[in-house]
Design a protein around this motif. Structure first.
Motif, PDB file in Angstrom:
ATOM      1  N   UNK A   1      -3.708   3.070  -1.291  1.00  0.00           N
ATOM      2  CA  UNK A   1      -2.485   3.862  -1.136  1.00  0.00           C
ATOM      3  C   UNK A   1      -1.256   2.996  -0.888  1.00  0.00           C
TER       4      UNK A   1
ATOM      5  N   UNK B   1       6.124  -5.262   3.126  1.00  0.00           N
ATOM      6  CA  UNK B   1       7.150  -4.229   3.095  1.00  0.00           C
ATOM      7  C   UNK B   1       7.887  -4.272   1.778  1.00  0.00           C
TER       8      UNK B   1
ATOM      9  N   UNK C   1      10.799  -3.007   1.291  1.00  0.00           N
ATOM     10  CA  UNK C   1      12.247  -2.991   1.507  1.00  0.00           C
ATOM     11  C   UNK C   1      12.656  -4.331   2.114  1.00  0.00           C
TER      12      UNK C   1
ATOM     13  N   UNK D   1      13.104  -4.811   5.817  1.00  0.00           N
ATOM     14  CA  UNK D   1      12.576  -3.602   6.461  1.00  0.00           C
ATOM     15  C   UNK D   1      11.605  -3.886   7.593  1.00  0.00           C
TER      16      UNK D   1
ATOM     17  N   UNK E   1      10.812  -3.760  12.810  1.00  0.00           N
ATOM     18  CA  UNK E   1       9.481  -3.291  13.219  1.00  0.00           C
ATOM     19  C   UNK E   1       8.784  -4.385  14.027  1.00  0.00           C
TER      20      UNK E   1
ATOM     21  N   UNK F   1      -4.904  12.773   2.106  1.00  0.00           N
ATOM     22  CA  UNK F   1      -5.241  12.355   3.473  1.00  0.00           C
ATOM     23  C   UNK F   1      -4.081  11.572   4.080  1.00  0.00           C
ATOM     24  N   UNK F   2      -4.044  11.538   5.399  1.00  0.00           N
ATOM     25  CA  UNK F   2      -2.971  10.867   6.153  1.00  0.00           C
ATOM     26  C   UNK F   2      -1.618  11.548   5.937  1.00  0.00           C
ATOM     27  N   UNK F   3      -1.652  12.783   5.491  1.00  0.00           N
ATOM     28  CA  UNK F   3      -0.424  13.565   5.356  1.00  0.00           C
ATOM     29  C   UNK F   3      -0.446  14.581   6.487  1.00  0.00           C
ATOM     30  N   UNK F   4       0.479  14.460   7.388  1.00  0.00           N
ATOM     31  CA  UNK F   4       0.484  15.337   8.559  1.00  0.00           C
ATOM     32  C   UNK F   4       1.730  16.196   8.583  1.00  0.00           C
ATOM     33  N   UNK F   5       2.638  15.909   7.694  1.00  0.00           N
ATOM     34  CA  UNK F   5       3.894  16.668   7.695  1.00  0.00           C
ATOM     35  C   UNK F   5       4.524  16.578   6.313  1.00  0.00           C
TER      36      UNK F   5
ATOM     37  N   UNK G   1      14.772   2.853   7.857  1.00  0.00           N
ATOM     38  CA  UNK G   1      13.688   2.907   8.842  1.00  0.00           C
ATOM     39  C   UNK G   1      13.096   4.317   8.916  1.00  0.00           C
TER      40      UNK G   1
ATOM     41  N   UNK H   1      11.795   5.287   4.815  1.00  0.00           N
ATOM     42  CA  UNK H   1      10.884   4.363   4.129  1.00  0.00           C
ATOM     43  C   UNK H   1       9.824   3.777   5.041  1.00  0.00           C
ATOM     44  N   UNK H   2      10.120   3.697   6.316  1.00  0.00           N
ATOM     45  CA  UNK H   2       9.181   3.033   7.222  1.00  0.00           C
ATOM     46  C   UNK H   2       8.465   4.066   8.107  1.00  0.00           C
ATOM     47  N   UNK H   3       9.217   4.726   8.960  1.00  0.00           N
ATOM     48  CA  UNK H   3       8.617   5.635   9.944  1.00  0.00           C
ATOM     49  C   UNK H   3       7.788   6.726   9.259  1.00  0.00           C
ATOM     50  N   UNK H   4       8.384   7.367   8.270  1.00  0.00           N
ATOM     51  CA  UNK H   4       7.715   8.501   7.632  1.00  0.00           C
ATOM     52  C   UNK H   4       6.448   8.087   6.884  1.00  0.00           C
TER      53      UNK H   4
ATOM     54  N   UNK I   1       4.498   5.051   7.267  1.00  0.00           N
ATOM     55  CA  UNK I   1       3.629   3.993   7.762  1.00  0.00           C
ATOM     56  C   UNK I   1       2.158   4.419   7.777  1.00  0.00           C
ATOM     57  N   UNK I   2       1.897   5.616   8.267  1.00  0.00           N
ATOM     58  CA  UNK I   2       0.497   6.039   8.339  1.00  0.00           C
ATOM     59  C   UNK I   2      -0.112   6.147   6.943  1.00  0.00           C
ATOM     60  N   UNK I   3       0.657   6.711   6.044  1.00  0.00           N
ATOM     61  CA  UNK I   3       0.137   6.929   4.688  1.00  0.00           C
ATOM     62  C   UNK I   3      -0.054   5.608   3.944  1.00  0.00           C
TER      63      UNK I   3
ATOM     64  N   UNK J   1       6.039  13.199   5.823  1.00  0.00           N
ATOM     65  CA  UNK J   1       5.796  12.242   6.897  1.00  0.00           C
ATOM     66  C   UNK J   1       6.693  12.422   8.107  1.00  0.00           C
ATOM     67  N   UNK J   2       7.611  13.378   8.041  1.00  0.00           N
ATOM     68  CA  UNK J   2       8.458  13.644   9.205  1.00  0.00           C
ATOM     69  C   UNK J   2       8.282  15.085   9.647  1.00  0.00           C
ATOM     70  N   UNK J   3       8.033  15.281  10.940  1.00  0.00           N
ATOM     71  CA  UNK J   3       8.054  16.628  11.490  1.00  0.00           C
ATOM     72  C   UNK J   3       9.478  16.902  11.969  1.00  0.00           C
TER      73      UNK J   3
ATOM     74  N   UNK K   1       2.313  11.639  15.584  1.00  0.00           N
ATOM     75  CA  UNK K   1       3.127  11.295  14.414  1.00  0.00           C
ATOM     76  C   UNK K   1       4.618  11.464  14.719  1.00  0.00           C
ATOM     77  N   UNK K   2       5.461  10.892  13.864  1.00  0.00           N
ATOM     78  CA  UNK K   2       6.895  10.922  14.153  1.00  0.00           C
ATOM     79  C   UNK K   2       7.504  12.321  14.056  1.00  0.00           C
TER      80      UNK K   2
ATOM     81  N   UNK L   1       9.175  21.790   9.893  1.00  0.00           N
ATOM     82  CA  UNK L   1       7.975  21.039   9.488  1.00  0.00           C
ATOM     83  C   UNK L   1       7.248  20.672  10.770  1.00  0.00           C
TER      84      UNK L   1
END
Lengths: 324, 326
Positions: A100, A117, A119, A122, A126, A320-324, B95, B98-101, B103-105, B144-146, B168-169, B241
């Motif tokens: 992914x 990264x 970017x 970017x 972090x 998967x790994x999609x929470x929102x 951030x 591209x990053x926060x939203x 990262x998990x995925x 990826x953002x709530x 999650x964020x 969301x």
């Protein structure tokens, strides 16, 4: 090349092995990419191996590291498994990110690799956050952020150095100055020669290393990391090196003087320089060095076989790994 | 025992209780330390209690605020970052999006980013074009953002706790005109989960789905309409969301008429998404086309008369409901 500290033969051979592993990973991945076997884009780090290995050899597995689109070398140097890396390049489920992420997003939690990264710059904030976390949790971990001269023109770079300076964070900002921001030569993208001078603006220390000389990079990083662990605040390190290939694999790099790459390849090849040093100082002989190249060539082709034989991700992996 | 308190105090109480509960939590943002205590004074008093380490001023550096929060979240901390105005997210968008939203995925599920970005948005104080936008749709568009948008002190406290405890964020959107509003807040620990809508007023003729401060406008309109014998149900999704679609659809199945109200501009606003969801899931329930009431498609103007003109009013909502019933 000069080595002022005691380094065991085994360590020397380990460093050379990693440099070879990076070079061969990049060469073979490039070949496969040009054959159309590897999708996406590839950014090769050939020519910058001494910086990756020299820096990562001076930090531990618990320390954090984040890198860039040109990050394969750093991942290998931090202990990355080339099978899982190659599988990620192929988009296979056995890859570090289960296919992914791809080349530009390889990360490994267990090895403290916060991620390549896509970017430019970017990853710098972090890494700075990981250093803040280490400090707040009271560990002696440090965080290393790799980026290029181009990234040092981004706001993210400047904001990170500033905040790391005021919070006195244990972060090593490593600029691999390969003299090009994509196609734009350094003289056209910043009115300085040494990116290290930018440290002055944030009242932090800086150090410049010859990024083709692994002994120089390694020893200077050891000193820097010692300072970081003492809580003396961040350091900007600049490793002067050269990107042998274009910005991406397939870029003919028409923006460079014709003889420039040849000059670096002939006289400043980090692997050749280190191999020469080991032989001159009778630390290793040519047979041993050849054996390393042979072993690493096999390792990378084995990784290719691993990737080829791995499964594509099941389509459910996309959701998967999609929470929102 | 519930006590009456302001939205601001409810938020501060949530932060305080969470800072006590979990030492991994810390706050960072511009001007949040005492004695200043934040531009809208939400963090006032917290530095004194928790110290400068855990309630931490940052430079005016939105990239650093959000990026540092992410790096800390990926490595064992639970940061709550404050962006002074939602408009300043523009400076931090790499951030955030591209990053926060992602990262998990992107990491294939290796890492989580348990962080909250608290910020405030909205009109009402002549803050003009760069300090008064409502940008929830922009965040909600990015997987990826709530996105949380509490309107009452009770929801503000309970949802902020939920956001902080979320793995999650979460983009937590407060409203600048709500800080001084009051409501009842229990003394005991409670959480209002994200993704659970609240029916703020029960009715039978028309459903109004409204967000943030527009919930208050919708309730005022419902009161006026009640005098004309029109029964309005007001549904507050509380978070867009995740979205509690079922509560909205259940209400629609009862009233068969739907209005959506938000303070963000109408074009490509969250209301358009709700219209599409209703078309997909409840088209047959509709006795009238869905009505959208939202800000006019302009940057937010400065002059109070102009600002008032572009933002939805109670009168507009009242008239819109009457249209729906024709």
């Amino acid at each position: 090349m000069e080595c002022k500290i005691k380094i065991e033969k085994g360590k020397h051979l380990e460093l050379l092995t990693l440099m070879n592993r990076i070079r061969l990973f990049e060469q073979i991945a490039e070949e496969l990419f040009l054959h159309g076997e590897v999708p996406g884009f590839l950014h090769s780090s050939i020519g910058q191996e001494a910086s990756a290995v020299g820096v990562c050899a001076a930090i531990g597995i618990d320390d954090y590291m984040a890198t860039t689109h040109r990050g394969h070398g750093h991942v290998v140097a931090k202990g990355g498994d080339v099978n899982r890396m190659m599988a990620e390049l192929y988009g296979k489920v056995t890859g570090y990110c289960r296919g992914k992420g791809g080349s530009m997003h390889i990360s490994c939690r267990e090895l403290g690799i916060l991620g390549a990264n896509g970017i430019v710059a970017g990853g710098i904030p972090i890494t700075t956050g990981a250093a803040l976390s280490a400090k707040m949790r009271g560990t002696d971990q440090v965080a290393v952020s790799f980026f290029g001269d181009g990234a040092s023109d981004e706001g993210a770079f400047h904001e990170s150095l500033n905040i790391a300076s005021i919070y006195k964070l244990p972060v090593l900002f490593v600029c691999e100055n390969n003299h090009y921001a994509e196609s734009n030569p350094q003289a056209k993208h910043q009115n300085i020669k040494d990116v290290a001078v930018r440290a002055k603006a944030y009242n932090i220390d800086s150090v410049i290393a010859d990024g083709t000389d692994i002994m120089d990079v390694y020893q200077k990083t050891l000193t820097a990391v010692e300072q970081l662990r003492k809580g003396n605040g961040p350091i900007l390190m600049e490793n002067k090196c050269y990107r042998w290939s274009g910005h991406y694999v397939g870029d003919p790099a028409v923006y460079r003087p014709k003889d420039e790459p040849l000059e670096w390849k002939t006289n400043r090849d980090p692997i050749k320089l280190y191999a020469g040093f080991l032989m001159e100082n009778k630390i290793a002989d040519s047979k041993e060095l050849e054996a390393i190249t042979e072993q690493e060539t096999k390792r990378i082709w084995d990784a290719v076989e691993f990737a080829r034989n791995s499964d594509d991700p099941d389509l459910t992996v996309a959701m998967e790994d999609v929470y929102a | 025992m519930p006590r009456s308190m302001t939205y601001r105090d409810a938020l501060r109480e949530a932060l305080r209780e969470e800072l006590i509960r979990d030492e991994r939590i810390f706050l960072l943002g511009e001007d949040i330390e005492d004695p200043f205590g934040g531009t809208y004074k939400v963090t006032q008093g917290l530095t004194e209690e928790f110290g400068h380490d855990r309630v931490r001023n940052t430079p005016i550096s939105e990239i650093a605020i959000t990026g540092v929060a992410l790096g800390a979240a990926m490595t064992g901390m639970r940061p709550v970052a404050e962006l002074m105005y939602v408009d300043f997210a523009g400076c931090a968008m790499d951030q955030i999006m591209n990053q926060i939203a992602k990262m998990r995925y992107m990491s294939g599920g290796q890492v989580e980013a348990p962080l909250v970005i608290r910020t405030q948005q909205g009109t009402g104080r002549s803050s003009a074009a760069q300090h008064a936008q409502s940008l929830e749709a922009m965040f909600a568009h990015i997987p990826g953002l709530k996105v949380a948008m509490p309107v009452t002190p009770y929801d503000a406290k309970g949802m902020l706790k939920a956001a902080i405890r979320d793995p999650d964020p979460v983009i937590f959107l407060e409203h600048k005109l709500l800080y001084n509003t009051t409501g009842e807040v229990p003394e005991e620990d409670y959480v209002v989960p994200l993704g659970v809508a609240d029916v703020k007023r029960v009715g039978t003729d028309v459903t109004i789905v409204a967000t943030s401060r527009m919930v208050l406008h919708a309730l005022d309109a419902a009161e006026i309409l009640a005098k004309d014998g029109i029964s309005v149900e007001v549904v507050d999704p509380r978070s867009i969301v995740p979205l509690d679609q079922e509560t909205i659809f259940d209400s629609l199945r009862k009233t068969h008429r739907l209005m959506v109200v938000h303070e963000a501009v109408e074009r490509n606003g969250w209301g358009a998404e709700l219209c599409a969801l209703v078309m997909d899931h409840c088209f047959d329930e509709l006795d009238a086309p869905v009505k959208r009431i939202a800000s006019k498609n302009t940057p937010v103007p400065f002059a109070p008369v102009l600002e008032n003109f572009v933002v939805p009013s109670v009168e507009e909502i009242v008239a819109g409901v009457k249209d729906l019933l024709v």
